[in-house]
Design a protein around this motif. Structure first.
Motif, short mmCIF file in Angstrom:
data_model
loop_
_atom_site.label_atom_id
_atom_site.label_comp_id
_atom_site.label_asym_id
_atom_site.label_seq_id
_atom_site.Cartn_x
_atom_site.Cartn_y
_atom_site.Cartn_z
N ASP A 554 -48.81 10.95 -15.54
CA ASP A 554 -47.97 9.81 -15.88
C ASP A 554 -47.61 9.04 -14.62
OD1 ASP A 554 -47.53 10.37 -18.77
OD2 ASP A 554 -46.57 12.17 -17.99
N THR A 555 -47.55 7.72 -14.73
CA THR A 555 -47.18 6.88 -13.59
C THR A 555 -45.75 6.38 -13.79
OG1 THR A 555 -49.45 6.15 -13.19
CG2 THR A 555 -47.69 4.76 -12.32
N ILE A 556 -44.90 6.63 -12.80
CA ILE A 556 -43.50 6.20 -12.84
C ILE A 556 -43.29 5.19 -11.71
CG2 ILE A 556 -41.09 6.91 -12.87
CD1 ILE A 556 -42.84 8.11 -15.10
N LEU A 557 -42.71 4.04 -12.06
CA LEU A 557 -42.52 2.96 -11.09
C LEU A 557 -41.04 2.59 -11.00
CD1 LEU A 557 -43.76 0.85 -9.19
CD2 LEU A 557 -44.16 -0.60 -11.17
N LEU A 558 -40.44 2.77 -9.82
CA LEU A 558 -39.06 2.37 -9.56
C LEU A 558 -39.06 0.90 -9.17
CD1 LEU A 558 -38.04 5.41 -7.31
CD2 LEU A 558 -37.60 5.15 -9.77
N ILE A 559 -38.12 0.12 -9.73
CA ILE A 559 -38.06 -1.33 -9.45
C ILE A 559 -36.62 -1.68 -9.09
CG2 ILE A 559 -38.61 -3.63 -10.32
CD1 ILE A 559 -40.18 -2.17 -12.61
N TYR A 560 -36.38 -2.07 -7.84
CA TYR A 560 -35.01 -2.32 -7.42
C TYR A 560 -34.99 -3.20 -6.17
CZ TYR A 560 -35.97 1.44 -4.05
OH TYR A 560 -36.51 2.21 -3.05
N THR A 561 -33.78 -3.58 -5.75
CA THR A 561 -33.59 -4.40 -4.54
C THR A 561 -32.58 -3.71 -3.62
OG1 THR A 561 -31.68 -5.69 -5.27
CG2 THR A 561 -33.85 -6.42 -6.04
N HIS A 562 -32.41 -4.26 -2.44
CA HIS A 562 -31.48 -3.66 -1.47
C HIS A 562 -30.02 -3.80 -1.91
CE1 HIS A 562 -29.72 -7.30 0.55
NE2 HIS A 562 -30.71 -7.84 -0.13
N THR A 563 -29.77 -4.64 -2.94
CA THR A 563 -28.40 -4.82 -3.42
C THR A 563 -27.98 -3.74 -4.41
OG1 THR A 563 -29.11 -6.26 -5.24
CG2 THR A 563 -28.61 -7.33 -3.13
N GLU A 564 -28.90 -2.91 -4.86
CA GLU A 564 -28.56 -1.86 -5.82
C GLU A 564 -27.95 -0.67 -5.09
OE1 GLU A 564 -28.90 -3.04 -8.64
OE2 GLU A 564 -30.46 -4.55 -8.36
N ASP A 565 -27.41 0.25 -5.87
CA ASP A 565 -26.88 1.49 -5.32
C ASP A 565 -28.08 2.40 -4.99
OD1 ASP A 565 -25.72 3.88 -4.73
OD2 ASP A 565 -24.41 3.94 -6.49
N VAL A 566 -28.46 2.39 -3.71
CA VAL A 566 -29.67 3.12 -3.31
C VAL A 566 -29.51 4.61 -3.54
CG1 VAL A 566 -31.26 3.55 -1.39
CG2 VAL A 566 -30.18 1.31 -1.63
N ALA A 567 -28.27 5.11 -3.45
CA ALA A 567 -28.03 6.53 -3.71
C ALA A 567 -28.39 6.88 -5.15
CB ALA A 567 -26.57 6.87 -3.43
N GLU A 568 -28.08 5.99 -6.08
CA GLU A 568 -28.44 6.21 -7.49
C GLU A 568 -29.95 6.20 -7.67
OE1 GLU A 568 -28.07 3.97 -11.82
OE2 GLU A 568 -26.71 3.38 -10.19
N VAL A 569 -30.61 5.29 -6.97
CA VAL A 569 -32.08 5.23 -7.05
C VAL A 569 -32.68 6.53 -6.53
CG1 VAL A 569 -34.15 4.00 -6.29
CG2 VAL A 569 -32.04 2.72 -6.75
N GLU A 570 -32.16 7.01 -5.40
CA GLU A 570 -32.70 8.24 -4.81
C GLU A 570 -32.47 9.44 -5.73
OE1 GLU A 570 -32.17 11.03 -0.82
OE2 GLU A 570 -31.13 9.10 -0.96
N LYS A 571 -31.31 9.49 -6.38
CA LYS A 571 -31.01 10.60 -7.28
C LYS A 571 -32.01 10.67 -8.42
CE LYS A 571 -27.28 12.38 -10.22
NZ LYS A 571 -25.88 12.14 -10.71
N LEU A 572 -32.30 9.50 -9.03
CA LEU A 572 -33.27 9.48 -10.13
C LEU A 572 -34.67 9.78 -9.62
CD1 LEU A 572 -33.76 9.01 -13.13
CD2 LEU A 572 -33.98 6.56 -12.66
N ALA A 573 -35.00 9.29 -8.43
CA ALA A 573 -36.32 9.55 -7.86
C ALA A 573 -36.55 11.04 -7.66
CB ALA A 573 -36.47 8.80 -6.55
N ARG A 574 -35.51 11.76 -7.24
CA ARG A 574 -35.66 13.20 -7.02
C ARG A 574 -35.86 13.94 -8.34
NH1 ARG A 574 -35.05 14.68 -1.94
NH2 ARG A 574 -33.98 13.27 -0.49
N LYS A 575 -35.21 13.48 -9.39
CA LYS A 575 -35.41 14.10 -10.71
C LYS A 575 -36.86 13.93 -11.16
CE LYS A 575 -30.72 13.68 -12.61
NZ LYS A 575 -29.89 13.06 -13.68
N VAL A 576 -37.39 12.72 -10.97
CA VAL A 576 -38.77 12.46 -11.36
C VAL A 576 -39.73 13.29 -10.52
CG1 VAL A 576 -40.58 10.70 -11.47
CG2 VAL A 576 -38.26 10.13 -12.21
N ARG A 577 -39.44 13.37 -9.23
CA ARG A 577 -40.34 14.07 -8.29
C ARG A 577 -40.47 15.55 -8.62
NH1 ARG A 577 -43.97 15.28 -5.76
NH2 ARG A 577 -44.65 14.62 -3.69
N GLU A 578 -39.44 16.11 -9.25
CA GLU A 578 -39.50 17.52 -9.65
C GLU A 578 -40.55 17.76 -10.74
OE1 GLU A 578 -35.61 18.53 -10.84
OE2 GLU A 578 -34.75 18.47 -8.81
N LYS A 579 -40.84 16.71 -11.51
CA LYS A 579 -41.78 16.84 -12.62
C LYS A 579 -43.15 16.24 -12.32
CE LYS A 579 -40.73 18.06 -16.19
NZ LYS A 579 -40.73 19.38 -16.86
#
Length: 755
Positions: A554-579
């Protein structure tokens, strides 16, 4: 008399030998229905034969069932005898008709066909028209015109796609496929996109998108930067400014169907947020055919109902004294929008109608709409008359044929965003910062979007990686998921929703999810999760419904800008990376981004990162609109490229288009006629047989209303591929289903049957 008569004849009546021209053997006659064909092997037209194709054996040729495409009476001796011309195109001939004949057949030696290939009838008729009425030089060049076959010196040599790309600034002549409106034409740039690699697909899309900004030349159609278009945009912006300065009982309404309606939603909600930041009340509303569920899934049937469009507008604007209505129909064809425009024209004391589309006015759809005698063309004609007194406005620059024929979600959608955001931004600047609305200012604003396209495609290498990953996922029967934040996530939802009607994809092939769910989406009808799993769009829904079954395919694509909460992006990215390790990111930042260190952590989790750095802008809202357009281009490339690699495109046509309204029904019929060369009536019969899954049409089916056909088709899959396989091979519907079951790629299914 010229040496190659086109009157009906056969080997029985005309036994003269063929003539060698270059390496091609040209027959002196065309078999017709009045003359029996000598054999299946000899009476074969190789519509699927292209450079790089392995030639079939003699026994295989004997099983071919593709008849010669016939020359009709209106283009016989009379039409050709009057033509005069030269061989400036480099064709060796004694006269213009001979050159025409060479163009039509441009055959190559092949033991499978008795020595020649034959063009489809529509292609032949177009070339006759061009030669009789005059043709630009480049339209006759065989390496430019996508419908001209050339002699092949090596049947096994694969032709690079890059060799068939004309200069990006050159649009097809208006004489290219003259029977089709611009928005429905095939783009010569992408005629071989179904055989392209991921890198070539991105390059082709870049060239197509560059056509949006081509300057007006000579007497061709007006363009995005044409003087008349910019002046009209200036006038519309001034009308919006008046409403912004005096908003009481006033409203700006944006409406459309499909992609146009989704962009109406995106633009309306975006400018309402801008008003909220200025402590102003919202003034913008949107209407989409099919209601809010059409924001997330295909709802094509309501597009055919002009009365429904009129009633929805009347209900929304009840009690208003002044309404600027912006109706969006890329092809100038949607009955839903036509009904709304007609209602506005009947109430000009309240409504000022604006039509946005990308065909010349004379190419507006000119057939009666369901339930009334109104045509879109008649609405456009009335609006043109009123435009002189500025009681109505028509914004219809042409942006050239789409990369995938008729897929207006691409250039049509991008140009819609450019036009409307430029107009509304100019109005906001005039109303709240006292910046005058000027011709020069409008033009400069649109130029920033041109730079946005250039900046985005400067990252073609990273885009190629995303296309390859998504293509591999779809080929493996897995999925592509967009995990986004803010309005960029909305673009992910929009792109995913368009894959079903465009490519016949399942809803979970490509899915979008947004941080905050419906609270962030801010749609009028609120949460729609009760309608089914395809309407579950929050990141929490992704974690609960998709994440547990995620794999590396499966391909997962994160889409965001520098104005977002980067910590939230990283948290979700780590969840995906586990799978799954198949994680990618699209990230927008400006010079001097302070979140760069945190972004490095996310980059370390991803297989690839498309990071676009933008210069610091004078206006934050302007930059955000550029991010949105850039993201749209990237996601369009990912979803389109992935489905091309999966085999969902035939040449550059949407072969698996869903036949769910009258526009798509007509498009499917034209597509079958173009690809098979059979008469329109035969193609429509084949389409109906595929819709109803029968080998013979009953009187009840044949006499049914078009709305019945489209309703039935909405429950079927692979309607157009089945019809095409039947037309090309002569097999039964059950045989075609079996072939497509074993080989879902139409070209390969036909080739397997014929061999």
């Amino acid at each position: 008399m010229f040496p190659f008569p086109l009157l009906p004849s056969c080997e029985k009546h005309d036994t003269r030998p063929v003539l060698l021209v270059g390496e091609a053997r040209i027959p002196r006659h065309f078999p017709d229905t009045c003359c029996p064909l000598p054999s299946r092997a000899a009476a074969t037209a190789v519509s699927l034969s292209r450079p790089g194709r392995e030639e079939p054996s003699e026994p295989a040729a004997a099983r071919r069932r593709l008849p010669f495409f016939l020359v009709r009476s209106r283009h016989r001796h009379r039409a050709l005898a009057s033509s005069s011309g030269s061989s400036s195109s480099g064709i060796r001939s004694r006269s213009s008709p001979a050159a025409l004949h060479h163009l039509v057949l441009c055959a190559r030696s092949s033991r499978a066909t008795g020595g020649y290939d034959v063009m489809h009838l529509p292609r032949f008729l177009r070339l006759v028209d061009l030669c009789v009425h005059g043709t630009p030089d480049y339209a006759l060049r065989s390496n430019y015109d996508p419908r001209v076959y050339q002699p092949s010196r090596s049947v096994n040599r694969k032709r690079p796609v890059s060799r068939v790309i004309p200069p990006a600034h050159r649009l097809p002549s208006p004489d290219h496929e003259p029977w089709l409106p611009v928005s429905e034409k095939s783009n010569p740039l992408t005629r071989d996109v179904d055989r392209a690699s991921a890198n070539q697909i991105v390059r082709l899309l870049k060239a197509c998108d560059a056509q949006m900004f081509q300057a007006e030349a000579g007497t061709s159609y007006q363009r995005l930067f044409s003087d008349a278009v910019v002046k009209t945009m200036t006038d519309v912006a001034k009308r919006v400014e008046l409403i912004l300065k005096d908003p009481e009982d006033s409203m700006v309404v944006l409406s459309g169907c499909g992609t146009s309606g989704r962009l109406a939603f995106l633009i309306a909600t975006g400018f309402n947020r801008a008003l909220k930041e200025l402590s102003q009340s919202p003034l913008y509303s949107y209407i989409i055919a099919g209601g809010d569920r059409a924001l997330l899934s295909s709802q094509e049937a309501p597009e055919d109902d002009p009365a429904l469009g009129m009633l929805s507008l009347q209900k929304l604007c009840e009690g208003k004294r002044r309404v600027l209505f912006i109706g969006i129909s890329c092809g100038l064809s949607a009955p839903f929008v036509a009904g709304q425009l007609d209602f506005c024209l009947q109430h000009l004391d309240v409504y000022t109608p604006v039509l946005v589309g990308f065909n010349p006015a004379f190419q507006a759809r000119d057939e009666p709409m369901p339930g009334c005698s109104l045509t879109f063309r008649s609405v456009v004609d009335r609006m043109q008359e009123l435009a002189t007194s500025q009681k109505a406005f028509l914004l219809n620059p042409t942006v050239g044929p789409e990369a995938i024929s008729g897929s207006s979600r691409m250039k049509g959608g991008s140009a819609t965003k450019i036009l409307l955001e430029t107009v509304l931004s100019a109005a906001h600047a005039a109303a709240y910062t006292h910046t005058p609305i000027t011709y020069k200012g409008i033009l400069q604003h649109m130029r920033t979007y041109e730079k946005t396209v250039d900046i985005t495609y400067a990252h073609s290498g990273e885009m190629t990686a995303l296309v390859e990953a998504a293509g591999e996922s779809l080929r493996s029967g897995r999925q592509v998921c967009y995990l986004g934040w803010g309005s960029l996530a909305v673009l992910g939802l929009i792109d995913a929703s368009e894959c079903n009607p465009t490519f016949g994809a399942d809803y979970d092939d490509v899915r979008g999810f947004i941080s905050g769910g419906y609270r962030e989406l801010s749609n009028t009808e609120g949460p729609l999760t009760s309608l089914g799993p395809e309407f579950c769009i929050s990141h929490e829904d992704f974690v609960h419904l998709v994440l547990p079954s995620l794999t590396d395919q499966d391909t997962i694509l994160l889409i965001y800008t520098h104005t977002e909460d980067v910590a939230e992006v990283e948290k979700l990215a780590r969840k995906v990376r586990e799978k799954s390790s198949n994680l990618h990111a699209v990230y927008h930042q400006v010079d001097g981004d302070t979140a760069a260190a945190r972004q490095d952590h996310i980059s370390g989790l991803c297989s690839s990162v498309l990071k676009i750095t933008w210069p610091s802008p004078a206006s934050g809202s302007s930059l955000h609109m550029q991010w949105e357009l850039s993201t749209k281009l990237v996601l369009n490339a990912v979803s389109t490229g992935a489905h091309v690699l999966k085999g969902k495109i035939y040449q550059n046509h949407m072969i698996d288009v869903q036949v769910t309204n009258s526009k798509l029904y007509r498009r499917a019929t034209r597509l079958l006629q173009r690809l098979s060369g059979h008469p329109e009536a035969q193609c429509e019969d084949a389409l109906l047989k595929a819709v109803y899954r029968v080998d013979e049409l009953t009187p009840a089916i044949a006499s049914s209303d078009l709305s019945v056909h489209t309703h039935t088709a909405s429950t079927r899959s692979k309607v157009v591929p089945l019809a095409l396989v039947c037309l090309l091979t002569g097999c039964s519907l059950s045989e075609a289903e079996a072939h497509l079951g074993r080989q879902p790629i139409v070209r390969d299914a036909v080739k397997a049957w014929l061999s």
